[in-house]
Design a protein around this motif. Structure first.
Motif, short mmCIF file in Angstrom:
data_model
loop_
_atom_site.label_atom_id
_atom_site.label_comp_id
_atom_site.label_asym_id
_atom_site.label_seq_id
_atom_site.Cartn_x
_atom_site.Cartn_y
_atom_site.Cartn_z
N VAL A 188 0.85 -1.20 0.00
CA VAL A 188 0.00 0.00 0.00
C VAL A 188 0.89 1.25 0.00
CG1 VAL A 188 -1.92 1.20 1.12
CG2 VAL A 188 -1.79 -1.29 1.23
N ALA A 189 1.78 1.37 0.97
CA ALA A 189 2.66 2.54 1.03
C ALA A 189 3.77 2.43 -0.01
CB ALA A 189 3.27 2.68 2.42
N LYS A 190 4.15 1.22 -0.32
CA LYS A 190 5.31 0.95 -1.18
C LYS A 190 6.56 1.64 -0.62
CE LYS A 190 2.80 -0.01 -5.46
NZ LYS A 190 1.41 0.02 -4.96
N VAL A 191 6.88 1.27 0.60
CA VAL A 191 8.04 1.81 1.31
C VAL A 191 9.30 1.62 0.45
CG1 VAL A 191 9.57 1.37 3.31
CG2 VAL A 191 7.08 1.54 3.63
N THR A 192 10.12 2.66 0.41
CA THR A 192 11.31 2.63 -0.45
C THR A 192 12.59 2.43 0.37
OG1 THR A 192 11.26 5.03 -0.29
CG2 THR A 192 10.33 4.05 -2.29
N PRO A 193 13.62 1.85 -0.24
CA PRO A 193 14.89 1.65 0.47
C PRO A 193 15.46 2.98 0.97
CG PRO A 193 14.89 0.45 -1.62
CD PRO A 193 13.66 1.31 -1.62
N GLY A 194 15.98 2.95 2.18
CA GLY A 194 16.61 4.15 2.74
C GLY A 194 15.64 5.13 3.38
N SER A 195 14.36 4.85 3.34
CA SER A 195 13.35 5.80 3.82
C SER A 195 13.21 5.77 5.34
CB SER A 195 12.00 5.49 3.18
OG SER A 195 11.60 4.19 3.51
N THR A 196 12.48 6.77 5.85
CA THR A 196 12.14 6.84 7.28
C THR A 196 10.65 6.58 7.44
OG1 THR A 196 13.92 8.39 7.74
CG2 THR A 196 12.09 8.36 9.30
N CYS A 197 10.32 5.66 8.35
CA CYS A 197 8.91 5.26 8.55
C CYS A 197 8.53 5.47 10.01
CB CYS A 197 8.72 3.78 8.23
SG CYS A 197 9.18 3.35 6.54
N ALA A 198 7.26 5.81 10.24
CA ALA A 198 6.72 5.92 11.60
C ALA A 198 5.53 4.98 11.72
CB ALA A 198 6.30 7.36 11.89
N VAL A 199 5.56 4.11 12.73
CA VAL A 199 4.48 3.13 12.90
C VAL A 199 3.79 3.41 14.24
CG1 VAL A 199 3.90 0.67 12.99
CG2 VAL A 199 5.82 1.45 11.56
N PHE A 200 2.54 3.86 14.17
CA PHE A 200 1.74 4.16 15.38
C PHE A 200 1.00 2.90 15.80
CE2 PHE A 200 1.59 8.89 15.75
CZ PHE A 200 2.32 9.22 14.62
N GLY A 201 1.38 2.34 16.97
CA GLY A 201 0.72 1.13 17.46
C GLY A 201 1.58 -0.07 17.20
N LEU A 202 2.02 -0.75 18.28
CA LEU A 202 2.95 -1.88 18.14
C LEU A 202 2.32 -3.17 18.63
CD1 LEU A 202 6.17 0.04 19.27
CD2 LEU A 202 5.46 -0.49 16.92
N GLY A 203 1.04 -3.38 18.31
CA GLY A 203 0.42 -4.68 18.52
C GLY A 203 0.85 -5.61 17.40
N GLY A 204 0.19 -6.74 17.28
CA GLY A 204 0.58 -7.73 16.26
C GLY A 204 0.57 -7.16 14.86
N VAL A 205 -0.42 -6.32 14.56
CA VAL A 205 -0.50 -5.76 13.20
C VAL A 205 0.58 -4.70 13.01
CG1 VAL A 205 -2.01 -4.72 11.48
CG2 VAL A 205 -2.97 -6.30 13.15
N GLY A 206 0.79 -3.85 14.02
CA GLY A 206 1.85 -2.84 13.94
C GLY A 206 3.23 -3.48 13.78
N LEU A 207 3.47 -4.58 14.51
CA LEU A 207 4.76 -5.28 14.36
C LEU A 207 4.91 -5.82 12.95
CD1 LEU A 207 4.86 -7.29 17.74
CD2 LEU A 207 6.21 -5.25 17.15
N SER A 208 3.80 -6.23 12.34
CA SER A 208 3.86 -6.72 10.95
C SER A 208 4.16 -5.58 9.98
CB SER A 208 2.54 -7.40 10.57
OG SER A 208 2.21 -8.40 11.51
N VAL A 209 3.66 -4.38 10.31
CA VAL A 209 4.02 -3.21 9.50
C VAL A 209 5.53 -2.97 9.61
CG1 VAL A 209 3.77 -0.71 9.22
CG2 VAL A 209 1.75 -2.10 9.74
#
Ligand code: COD
Ligand code: ZN
Ligand code: ZN
Length: 390
Positions: A188-209
């Motif tokens: 969905v986001a198509k995260v790119t190499p070298g990028s900076t990401c922020a993940v709000f929520g570290l439950g099972g789904v957040g950990l998968s993100v």
């Protein structure tokens, strides 16, 4: 060969007769699969929060029913016209089908097949009848999967054949929670190499993100959670930093903008709250940042925003099941798991026999309870996902 022998199977299933009540482990009759249907012997199933939303009455599905939508099993028999699987095949039933024929399936990016039975749940197979009977009454299906039963029947377009060597007690998570998070980053986001990401929520789904961001080559993955007990695991699976909004005076989006020199490349809301959805949008870079909504907000809650936040160039999006076309992607995700491309099995914190399903739901609820004012403190800090084995 391969067609059903028209035999009704008697087996155990967890039936929900009434809202807010425990499951009853009942003997049910599972009718043979009709044309284009597949009967599956379940081997393992995860417990997802959505199942509990039905029990609580915060999401609707017609009762009585057999819940569960994150399972894996082995094909027992197939109905007429089934060509994609045979008895003995290892499979994952998918709540998001892929009929291959509808407008959405034919679109290269679409995954919300029009045959999905989630938004106005019918509780039946596509012919309008159910395959489950208990005490002489028809019992409804759930999300086209109903994995809380030793045997279930699904449409052929809602089953993915997977590697015969795969461990079903692990890969069952690919049926919902893992794919939802992982695909949100990779597809969905198509995260790119070298990028900076922020993940709000570290439950099972957040950990998968987090795992998806890492697999896509992100350089920095910042985990955000109000519960610091979640940080160790997040770092184990790929987060490079973790922060709690409670440690800062200023809004978390300002903190993240400072940390990232003006805004992150990709942000994800994996909590299901509208305030954190806004923070996630605002913390991404104004011109090219991409923010993905993964969590579902409570039913009628609405968001209002200053359109300038989007006018400057941000992209705001969301998707179910990580944007994956289910039947195409599930077998590939299983292969990637087998090739150790992500540590998905580290999401499984508890394993219980199927008969202890009510205990499994108590675990899920105790994990949640510490965030509810007035509730008891969680007994177990490490509850992520419970898998039931048959
Ligand atoms: N700020 C920061 N973190 C918070 C806050 C807050 N205000 N409130 C809660 N959290 C943290 C919690 O501490 C917890 O660690 C995390 O957020 C949430 O994790 P869990 O374990 O409760 O939930 P998950 O990871 O199993 O699932 C979360 C979703 C929001 C993704 C899920 O509930 C959901 O809404 N799914 C989307 C709907 C969907 O895709 N449905 C399809 C089939 S299920
Ligand atoms: Zn789910
Ligand atoms: Zn379709």
């Amino acid at each position: 060969m391969g067609w059903s022998h028209n035999r009704v199977i008697k087996c155990k299933a967890a039936v929900l007769w009434e809202l807010k009540k425990p499951f009853a482990i009942e003997e049910v009759e599972v009718a043979p699969p009709k044309a284009h249907e597949v009967r599956i012997k379940m081997v393992a199933t995860g417990i997802c929060r959505t199942d509990d939303h039905i029990i609580a009455g915060s999401l609707f599905a017609p009762l009585p029913l057999v819940l569960g939508h994150e399972g894996a099993g082995i094909v027992e028999s197939v109905g007429e016209g089934v060509t994609s699987v045979r008895p003995g095949d290892k499979v994952i039933p998918v709540f998001l089908p892929q009929c291959g024929k509808c407008k959405v399936c034919k679109h290269p990016e679409g995954n919300l097949c029009l045959k999905i039975d989630v938004f106005k749940p019918s509780g039946t197979m596509q012919d309008g009848t159910t395959r489950f009977t208990c005490r002489g009454k028809p019992i409804n299906h759930f999300m086209g999967t109903s994995t809380f039963s030793q045997y279930t029947v699904v449409q052929e377009c809602a089953v993915a054949k997977i590697n015969a060597a795969s461990p079903l007690d692990k890969v069952c998570l690919i049926g919902c929670g893992f794919s939802t998070g992982y695909g949100s980053a990779t597809k969905v986001a198509k995260v790119t190499p070298g990028s900076t990401c922020a993940v709000f929520g570290l439950g099972g789904v957040g950990l998968s993100v987090v795992m998806g961001c890492k697999a896509a080559g992100a350089a920095r993955i910042i985990g955000i959670d109000i519960n610091k007990d979640k940080f160790a695991k997040a770092q184990e699976v790929g987060a490079t930093e973790c922060i709690s909004p409670r440690d800062f005076q200023k809004p978390i989006e300002e903190v993240l903008k400072e940390m990232s020199g003006g805004g992150v490349d990709f942000s994800f809301e994996v909590i299901g709250r509208i305030d954190t959805m806004m923070s996630a949008l605002m913390c991404c870079q104004a011109s090219y940042g991409v923010s993905v909504i993964v969590g579902a907000a409570p039913n009628s809650e609405m968001l209002s925003l200053n359109p300038m936040l989007l006018l400057t160039g941000r992209t705001w999006k969301g998707a179910l099941f990580g944007g994956f076309k289910s039947n195409d992607s599930v077998p590939k995700l299983v292969e990637d798991f087998m090739a150790k491309k992500f540590p998905m099995d580290s999401l499984i914190s508890h394993v219980l026999p199927f008969e202890k399903i009510n205990e499994g739901f108590e675990l899920l609820r105790s994990g949640k309870s510490k965030f509810m004012p007035g509730n008891l403190v969680c007994k177990d800090k490490e509850i992520i996902r419970t898998v039931l084995t048959f």
